[in-house]
Design an enzyme around this catalytic site. Structure first.
Site, PDB file in Angstrom:
ATOM      1  N   ASP A 231      -3.625  -1.148  -1.258  1.00 49.02           N
ATOM      2  CA  ASP A 231      -3.069   0.143  -0.840  1.00 49.02           C
ATOM      3  C   ASP A 231      -2.696   0.168   0.639  1.00 49.02           C
ATOM      4  O   ASP A 231      -1.726   0.835   1.029  1.00 49.02           O
ATOM      5  CB  ASP A 231      -4.006   1.297  -1.202  1.00 49.02           C
ATOM      6  CG  ASP A 231      -5.444   1.091  -0.765  1.00 49.02           C
ATOM      7  OD1 ASP A 231      -5.730   0.195   0.049  1.00 49.02           O
ATOM      8  OD2 ASP A 231      -6.311   1.855  -1.254  1.00 49.02           O
ATOM      9  N   GLY A 396      -4.710  10.373   4.305  1.00 47.29           N
ATOM     10  CA  GLY A 396      -5.368  11.662   4.324  1.00 47.29           C
ATOM     11  C   GLY A 396      -5.788  12.113   5.707  1.00 47.29           C
ATOM     12  O   GLY A 396      -5.803  13.314   6.003  1.00 47.29           O
TER      13      GLY A 396
END
Length: 478
Positions: A231, A396
């Site tokens: 990721d 995030g």
């Protein structure tokens, strides 16, 4: 060419989602098709990933997304599933936070030599690297019966297509990949007692894997494309930087802090600083340091049962700066559980004031994380020789205004925050290029990001003396 619909499957350590992307020349739109939890399960003392539940979530998300031209899969690194000779999964993958690797890394380093490990793989010493997991599993019936080892995104791709392979950006996180030769490090495997024949052929990001199996009854017949399946590799593609003089922080459960290079840094100074070299998209190298990231905050929220994070962060901003600081990478903070109690105990042990309420604990976490960001950005520049003019925060953590401002202050550099969904965007951009929807290299892909995504700029405030003093309290060189 008109825009096409693509599915970006992005599975993180706490949740997974299938994001629907609409991509074309000058077009990059992202919507969430489906989100699902990623809850580990402890069985007989061992912490596992519930990979079948994750696969079900992926299928539900692909059905919710509707017909797409392609799909790509990215997940966290290092963990794997074992297949028998028929291709059946032998058991749920073990979670990297499980305690089975405790002490194994030191034993392997003593056996193989830390200099050799670094010269071959370029990886920092982390206690849960795949190498150490496999050594810890030596002699177990499951490993003895294994015919193939597939990292998590490759396992999901196999279940979708029936095609076995290993994408290199994730393979490079295992400490079993020869970074310079760009092959599996079979000599290293043999000396560690690991069977090299378990490891599948390597494939580069941007390689078509194959169409989804018709038996899955998914909408249409999308092509599964190998993207940056780690990721962080996809997140770095999703950094909307101009030129090469930037640092990135892919901030979520972990903070991956580093620079993008054309060649690895394999010096002794780099090894001692515990920096890692991982393969990136288009032959680049992600030169970075793993920092504990938002994990202590996430676990603290779970302990408190707190759901109103914005209100807590407003209270945190009013707390005195640097009242308490800890090293976020202290191994004490790695396992799940009562993080506030462990932070308090660490403060007692190191002579720091003990946080007395949640806002004080969160201020300790965020000040400490910004200090760790500062150290990693400084070291990345010094060790690589790459000067940095700005820091891009994606993931995030880009939503956390206080953390972004503290990081700008700590680094003394502008912070450009966003996109939050950099991983899914990077995933979709590599797919789109593979399918011929857009062209160009990373510079052109990032130009699409800058033209379509919101980015917030934080200017550093002039308090460098205070950050240097806090750095010295942790015993770090400044």
């Amino acid at each position: 060419m008109t825009a096409v619909r693509l599915a970006a499957v992005d599975v993180g350590a706490s949740s997974g989602r299938v994001m629907l992307a609409r991509v074309g020349p000058g077009t990059l739109e992202l919507t969430e098709a489906h989100r699902f939890r990623n809850d580990p399960v402890r069985v007989a003392g061992t912490l596992h990933w519930d990979v079948l539940a994750l696969y079900r979530g992926v299928l539900e998300g692909l059905r919710a997304a509707g017909p797409v031209a392609g799909l790509g899969i990215d997940t966290w690194a290092v963990d794997y599933g074992l297949l028998d000779a028929t291709g059946a999964l032998l058991g749920n993958p073990v979670h990297y936070r499980d305690g089975r690797t405790e002490g194994v890394g030191d034993r392997v380093a003593k056996q193989l030599g830390p200099a050799r490990l670094y010269a071959t793989t370029g990886l920092q010493h982390l206690p849960f690297n795949t190498l150490y997991q496999l050594v810890a599993a030596a002699g177990t019936p499951q490993l003895e019966a294994a015919h193939r080892l597939l990292l998590i995104p490759d396992l999901i791709a196999y279940w979708l297509t029936g095609v076995i392979g290993a994408e290199v950006t994730n393979a490079s996180t295992t400490q079993l990949y020869d970074l310079r030769r760009r092959t599996w490090a079979t000599d290293l495997m043999a000396d560690a007692g690991i069977r090299g024949e378990m490891f599948p052929p390597l494939r580069e990001p941007g390689t078509p894997i194959g169409p989804v199996l018709p038996t899955l009854d998914l909408p249409g017949t999308p092509e599964v494309v190998a993207v940056g399946s780690h990721d962080t590799a996809s997140a770095v593609v999703g950094v909307p930087a101009v030129g090469e003089h930037f640092a990135y922080i892919s901030c979520g459960t972990w903070s991956l802090v580093g620079v993008e290079l054309d060649a690895p840094v394999l010096t002794e100074a780099s090894r001692r600083a515990n920096f890692t070299n991982e393969s990136g998209v288009d032959g680049t190298f992600r030169y970075l340091r793993n920092v504990m990231g938002l994990w202590p905050l996430q676990e603290s929220l779970r302990t408190w049962g707190t759901t109103d994070l914005p209100a807590l962060l407003r209270q945190t901003a009013e707390q005195p700066a640097f009242r308490s600081v800890v090293d976020p990478d202290d191994p004490t903070f790695l396992p799940p559980g009562d993080l506030p109690a462990r932070i308090a105990e660490t403060c007692r042990r190191t002579g720091e004031p003990v946080p007395e309420h949640p806002a004080a604990t969160v201020r300790c976490i965020l000040d400490s994380l910004a200090l760790a960001h500062r150290r990693a950005v400084q070291q990345a520049q010094q060790l690589s020789g790459r000067h940095v003019d700005a820091v891009h925060v994606v993931g995030g953590g880009a939503r956390n205004d206080l953390l972004c401002q503290l990081t700008a202050d700590a680094c003394g550099l502008p912070v450009l925050a966003g996109p939050v969904e950099a991983t899914a965007l990077g995933n979709a951009l590599v797919q789109a290029r593979t399918l011929g929807v857009i062209g160009g290299g990373l510079a052109e892909l990032r130009s699409v990001l800058r033209g379509t995504q919101q980015i917030v700029r934080y200017e550093p405030r002039p308090d460098a003396t205070a950050w240097r003093a806090a750095t010295r309290r942790l015993g770090w060189a400044d």
